[in-house]
Scaffold this motif. Structure first.
Motif, short mmCIF file in Angstrom:
data_model
loop_
_atom_site.label_atom_id
_atom_site.label_comp_id
_atom_site.label_asym_id
_atom_site.label_seq_id
_atom_site.Cartn_x
_atom_site.Cartn_y
_atom_site.Cartn_z
N THR A 1 0.82 -1.22 0.00
CA THR A 1 0.00 0.00 0.00
C THR A 1 0.86 1.27 0.00
N GLY B 1 5.55 -1.81 6.65
CA GLY B 1 4.52 -1.65 7.67
C GLY B 1 5.16 -1.82 9.05
N THR B 2 4.39 -1.44 10.08
CA THR B 2 4.91 -1.62 11.44
C THR B 2 4.57 -3.02 11.94
N LYS C 1 1.60 -3.63 12.87
CA LYS C 1 0.45 -3.44 13.77
C LYS C 1 -0.79 -2.98 13.03
N GLU C 2 -0.57 -2.49 11.77
CA GLU C 2 -1.70 -1.90 11.04
C GLU C 2 -2.24 -2.86 9.98
N ARG C 3 -3.50 -2.63 9.61
CA ARG C 3 -4.10 -3.37 8.48
C ARG C 3 -4.53 -2.33 7.45
N LYS D 1 -4.38 0.35 4.67
CA LYS D 1 -3.27 1.22 4.25
C LYS D 1 -2.24 1.23 5.38
N ARG D 2 -1.14 0.56 5.18
CA ARG D 2 -0.18 0.36 6.27
C ARG D 2 1.26 0.70 5.90
N HIS D 3 1.44 1.24 4.67
CA HIS D 3 2.78 1.59 4.22
C HIS D 3 2.85 3.10 3.94
N GLY E 1 5.08 2.22 8.52
CA GLY E 1 3.70 2.56 8.84
C GLY E 1 3.06 3.51 7.84
N ASN E 2 1.80 3.82 8.11
CA ASN E 2 1.01 4.68 7.22
C ASN E 2 1.36 6.15 7.49
N ARG F 1 7.20 8.67 11.97
CA ARG F 1 6.21 9.76 12.04
C ARG F 1 6.24 10.54 10.74
#
Ligand SMILES: CC(C)(COP(=O)(O)OP(=O)(O)OC[C@H]1O[C@@H](n2cnc3c(N)ncnc32)[C@H](O)[C@@H]1OP(=O)(O)O)[C@@H](O)C(=O)NCCC(=O)NCCS
Length: 221
Positions: free
Chosen positions: A106, A123-124, A126-128, A130-132, A149-150, A167
């Protein structure tokens, strides 16, 4: 059918821009016939992105199952660069050196983005959904940087080699370190544009000026 033809044309224009981006971005590029032969045969980053253009088309436009993933795996094997078929990548994308690059499903990347080897847009865990990361235009990401992460990287930002970014990064800023911190805030984004992009813009302005001059001449006559 119209959509199919316009998609093919779009892929073709994007491929041309990717090839030119190598010549414009790599200081080692020597130009001439030998230089261009090197670009075509000796740049794994170019091979990976050209293959991705086709793989993404099979995945996102034709919705073909399995094959795009298999092709992306073959390209990983050949180049050491892993780009998920679903990743959206803009024009004039340049990977220098390649090897050890991972771009997640994503991830979204704008135009004129430059990446060195060992970069992860991941991704981390931890997310589903959109996680990139989403990376805007004219961003440079240094060797070994991990963006997780997103998160969003604003236009013209620079990510230092080896940084771990978890971040959002403001447009025009430079971040370094683990976790990445702002080193330079809001540098002039125009300095991030490659000379080719600046020359293209100047050429466009000259053309517009010429059209305006001709128009004024006609009006005055
Ligand atoms: C982050 C980067 C873009 C900064 O470039 P710059 O804006 O010209 O900044 P400077 O080189 O003046 O460095 C500014 C400060 O950040 C520090 N710094 C620079 N890059 C750093 C990095 N990757 N990690 C940690 N600190 C870094 C410098 O030591 C300097 O610190 P100081 O102010 O305490 O002296 C650049 O250093 C970088 O990492 N580029 C990646 C290039 C790359 O990956 N090349 C691979 C080629 S194979």
């Amino acid at each position: 059918m119209k959509i199919f033809v316009s998609s093919i044309l779009d892929v073709w224009n994007t491929v041309k821009a990717d090839v030119r981006a190598v010549g414009d971005n790599d200081p080692a590029f020597k130009g001439g016939i030998w230089g261009w032969l090197e670009v075509v045969f000796c740049y794994p980053g170019l091979h990976a992105i050209l293959a991705h253009r086709i793989i993404h088309f099979l995945h996102a436009t034709l919705h073909i199952p399995f094959l795009p993933r298999l092709l992306s795996h073959v390209m990983r094997w050949l180049t050491g660069i892993e780009i998920h078929p679903g990743a959206k990548i803009g024009k004039r994308f340049f990977i220098d050196h390649g090897m050890g690059i991972v771009i997640g499903e994503t991830a979204e990347i704008g135009n004129n983005v430059k990446l060195f080897h060992g970069v992860t847009l991941g991704g981390t865990g931890k997310e589903r959904g959109k996680r990139h990361p989403t990376v805007h235009d004219n961003v440079m990401i240094g060797a070994g940087a991990k963006l997780l992460g997103n998160i969003t990287v604003g236009e013209g930002a620079k990510i230092g080699a080896g940084a771990v970014v978890v971040r959002n990064v403001e447009a025009g800023s430079t971040v370094v370190g683990i976790p990445a911190n702002v080193r330079i805030k809001h540098h002039d984004q125009r300095t991030s544009l490659s000379s080719k992009v600046l020359l293209d813009r100047i050429e466009m302005l000259e053309q517009e000026l010429e059209i305006l001059k001709n128009y004024l001449k006609k009006e005055a006559a």
